[in-house]
Design a protein around this motif. Sequence first.
Motif, PDB file in Angstrom:
ATOM      1  N   VAL A  98       0.826  -1.216   0.000  1.00 31.97           N
ATOM      2  CA  VAL A  98       0.000   0.000   0.000  1.00 31.97           C
ATOM      3  C   VAL A  98       0.856   1.261   0.000  1.00 31.97           C
ATOM      4  O   VAL A  98       0.338   2.371  -0.020  1.00 31.97           O
ATOM      5  CB  VAL A  98      -0.970   0.054   1.209  1.00 31.97           C
ATOM      6  N   GLY A  99       2.177   1.093   0.035  1.00 30.46           N
ATOM      7  CA  GLY A  99       3.064   2.243  -0.045  1.00 30.46           C
ATOM      8  C   GLY A  99       3.271   2.997   1.257  1.00 30.46           C
ATOM      9  O   GLY A  99       3.542   4.190   1.258  1.00 30.46           O
ATOM     10  N   LEU A 100       3.138   2.289   2.380  1.00 32.42           N
ATOM     11  CA  LEU A 100       3.346   2.969   3.663  1.00 32.42           C
ATOM     12  C   LEU A 100       4.618   2.502   4.373  1.00 32.42           C
ATOM     13  O   LEU A 100       4.862   2.850   5.522  1.00 32.42           O
ATOM     14  CB  LEU A 100       2.150   2.744   4.591  1.00 32.42           C
ATOM     15  N   ILE A 101       5.432   1.717   3.677  1.00 34.51           N
ATOM     16  CA  ILE A 101       6.555   1.075   4.355  1.00 34.51           C
ATOM     17  C   ILE A 101       7.551   2.095   4.920  1.00 34.51           C
ATOM     18  O   ILE A 101       8.107   1.897   5.994  1.00 34.51           O
ATOM     19  CB  ILE A 101       7.257   0.053   3.418  1.00 34.51           C
ATOM     20  N   GLU A 102       7.717   3.226   4.232  1.00 34.72           N
ATOM     21  CA  GLU A 102       8.673   4.225   4.750  1.00 34.72           C
ATOM     22  C   GLU A 102       8.187   4.835   6.060  1.00 34.72           C
ATOM     23  O   GLU A 102       8.962   5.361   6.838  1.00 34.72           O
ATOM     24  CB  GLU A 102       8.886   5.365   3.748  1.00 34.72           C
ATOM     25  N   LYS A 103       6.877   4.804   6.267  1.00 35.07           N
ATOM     26  CA  LYS A 103       6.338   5.429   7.470  1.00 35.07           C
ATOM     27  C   LYS A 103       6.045   4.404   8.564  1.00 35.07           C
ATOM     28  O   LYS A 103       5.355   4.708   9.532  1.00 35.07           O
ATOM     29  CB  LYS A 103       5.063   6.188   7.113  1.00 35.07           C
ATOM     30  N   ALA A 104       6.588   3.203   8.406  1.00 29.97           N
ATOM     31  CA  ALA A 104       6.252   2.105   9.309  1.00 29.97           C
ATOM     32  C   ALA A 104       6.421   2.466  10.778  1.00 29.97           C
ATOM     33  O   ALA A 104       5.655   2.022  11.620  1.00 29.97           O
ATOM     34  CB  ALA A 104       7.095   0.880   8.967  1.00 29.97           C
ATOM     35  N   HIS A 105       7.406   3.287  11.102  1.00 27.49           N
ATOM     36  CA  HIS A 105       7.675   3.539  12.520  1.00 27.49           C
ATOM     37  C   HIS A 105       7.123   4.868  13.015  1.00 27.49           C
ATOM     38  O   HIS A 105       7.384   5.277  14.136  1.00 27.49           O
ATOM     39  CB  HIS A 105       9.164   3.409  12.791  1.00 27.49           C
ATOM     40  N   GLU A 106       6.351   5.528  12.178  1.00 30.41           N
ATOM     41  CA  GLU A 106       5.679   6.738  12.658  1.00 30.41           C
ATOM     42  C   GLU A 106       4.421   6.337  13.418  1.00 30.41           C
ATOM     43  O   GLU A 106       3.868   5.265  13.226  1.00 30.41           O
ATOM     44  CB  GLU A 106       5.310   7.636  11.467  1.00 30.41           C
ATOM     45  N   LEU A 107       3.985   7.258  14.259  1.00 28.44           N
ATOM     46  CA  LEU A 107       2.745   6.989  14.985  1.00 28.44           C
ATOM     47  C   LEU A 107       1.561   7.174  14.057  1.00 28.44           C
ATOM     48  O   LEU A 107       1.498   8.149  13.296  1.00 28.44           O
ATOM     49  CB  LEU A 107       2.601   7.961  16.152  1.00 28.44           C
ATOM     50  N   ALA A 108       0.608   6.244  14.149  1.00 25.09           N
ATOM     51  CA  ALA A 108      -0.549   6.326  13.265  1.00 25.09           C
ATOM     52  C   ALA A 108      -1.283   7.657  13.446  1.00 25.09           C
ATOM     53  O   ALA A 108      -1.744   8.254  12.485  1.00 25.09           O
ATOM     54  CB  ALA A 108      -1.489   5.164  13.536  1.00 25.09           C
ATOM     55  N   GLY A 109      -1.356   8.129  14.699  1.00 27.35           N
ATOM     56  CA  GLY A 109      -2.071   9.378  14.973  1.00 27.35           C
ATOM     57  C   GLY A 109      -1.427  10.595  14.343  1.00 27.35           C
ATOM     58  O   GLY A 109      -2.057  11.638  14.219  1.00 27.35           O
ATOM     59  N   SER A 110      -0.160  10.468  13.954  1.00 30.01           N
ATOM     60  CA  SER A 110       0.517  11.640  13.399  1.00 30.01           C
ATOM     61  C   SER A 110       0.537  11.628  11.872  1.00 30.01           C
ATOM     62  O   SER A 110       1.077  12.528  11.251  1.00 30.01           O
ATOM     63  CB  SER A 110       1.952  11.711  13.935  1.00 30.01           C
ATOM     64  N   LEU A 111      -0.064  10.618  11.254  1.00 35.24           N
ATOM     65  CA  LEU A 111      -0.107  10.562   9.788  1.00 35.24           C
ATOM     66  C   LEU A 111      -1.086  11.592   9.239  1.00 35.24           C
ATOM     67  O   LEU A 111      -2.007  12.030   9.931  1.00 35.24           O
ATOM     68  CB  LEU A 111      -0.569   9.176   9.325  1.00 35.24           C
TER      69      LEU A 111
END
Lengths: 246, 320
Positions: free
Chosen positions: A130-143
Amino acid sequence: MLRVENIYKSFGNFLAVSGAQLTVGRGELVAVIGPNGAGKTTLFNLITGQLKPDRGKVVFKEEDITRLSTHLICRKGIARSFQIANVFPRMTVFGNVQVSVLSQQRQSNSLFRPAYTMAVKETEEILESVGLIEKAHELAGSLSHGDQRILEIAIALGNEPELLILDEPTAGMSPEETRITMDLVRRLAETKGLTILFCEHDMDVVFNVAQSIMVMHHGRTIVQGAPDEVRRNEQVQEAYLGDEDA
Amino acid sequence: MVKPGSSLRSFWICAAILVVLLFLPPVIPRFYTYILASIFVTSLLAMSLNMVVGYGGLFQFHHAAFYGVGAYTFGLLLTKTHLPMLVAFIAGPIAAALAGLLIGWFCVRLIKLYFAMLQISLGSLLWAIAFRWYSLTGGDDGMHGIPTPSFLFSSTHAYYFILIVFSVCLLLMYLILKSPFGMTLQAIRDNPDRCEAVGVNVRRHQLIGIIIATFFAGVAGVLFVVLEHSVFPDLLFWILSLEVFIMCLLGGWFTFIGPVIGAAIMVSLRTFVGIYTQYWTLILGVLLIFLIFFLPEGIMGFISAKLGSKPVEGIERAVE
Ligand SMILES: Nc1ncnc2c1ncn2[C@@H]1O[C@H](COP(=O)(O)OP(=O)(O)O)[C@@H](O)[C@H]1O
Ligand SMILES: [Mg+2]
């Protein structure tokens, strides 16, 4: 694969869904359209067990699932996303998807194994797709809002569903994000052979993508058929296309 | 996912603290050994509560009830039977967990404040039993001079015993919270509806969480008896539940170690300020006001946010 038979749901005196019908065949990409308030979300909630119908039946793979509770319906192979971004805000993007993969693997109750070693490959694959791998370690609430909507879909994919239900996957998205998301939906249907049921209030999004369209108005099913057929239908033009011009 | 570096560092910090604690008793006054042991017992109680409050998002408002059940079971078995100490020691936490199962079974059917109200009433029922059943429990006097085994009689030995059990429990709780079970528990806290929709049986999961937490509360209750040789109905009184809740808030309820800090502060306040004035709760009140305005995530929450290792986002949803 999925059949909704003459289903009813009222809130107090208000009939939100009154006699809706829907058929989804295996491998199909089916859209439900209708203006805001038509009852699309309520219909989906009836299918996945968040709400129980007053009358009518939901049949999945020839099994009556009308009265099953939500988590059991999920285990039958139906996963969904929600219209309002509905993620786990204090967990990482990775953790969000991992929770659903672990649930799929029946590991949610495992007590003493460290979770960070488990379901890693599966989770990464989904984030990749789905193209979210770079953001894997960010908090979901901050997306961003758009990314949270995509994450919603990723969480649903964690359940390896046979039927994926998406409630207005592009709600609140920019035209660019909308295009990306609909491409994703189409790609999922093609590459993973997923059966997908989604709803939209924007007609243009739907006619390019869906193989079958069900039109809802005031809780009723007006028609279900191929895009061309639906476009030509007089009742649809009156009830829906007419509305939009006004 | 964990950052290996930071967890390795935490591990060494914990190991160092443990070593220091092991060597303290010979060099500090007996009274301080006692206070430390008392902090361990209270910390264990607070951490067990935090498993379901901070990590589980449940309104576990009468946690002391299970602490009391553990303590009374242990105390009664030692006083009224000749069962070996080990049996009594295990029976305490198990009785607490059974009470947790029984009360939790009803509570998880309700949400938030309704959950809290039901738990307070059912927990108070247990308190009433301890208070009224004079012939068994000694009523409001409780039971004193409970014959704990002789190897635990010296306060130094009791200290070591409590420290070791406390450390083992801490490790177990840590592992549980990092396991798929603990992770799913946190996901339920964040968003129960979404969790249900990914196939998690939310109620059952919460119930198991309560059983585990009340088990550890029962261990804390047993350790209390090891330290004090007595039980009394106040152990199950709702005031204590409130105090333990405040410890979690004070220390930081989204952090693992926060409740220990909260417990240390509360026990110290009660001991050292309580000597001079019975109005030590006044100081507590001021502390709480300070907390609400300046450190809404508690002391440890504040520290780890400063160190940049802890999420602060999304707190509104989690607290709701
Ligand atoms: N929980 C509820 N209680 C009362 N009314 C509701 C509830 N959910 C939906 N409705 C009403 O039902 C109608 C259909 O809502 P919905 O299914 O969300 O429509 P859609 O998704 O097509 O925009 C709306 O008029 C809405 O106000
Ligand atoms: Mg809707």
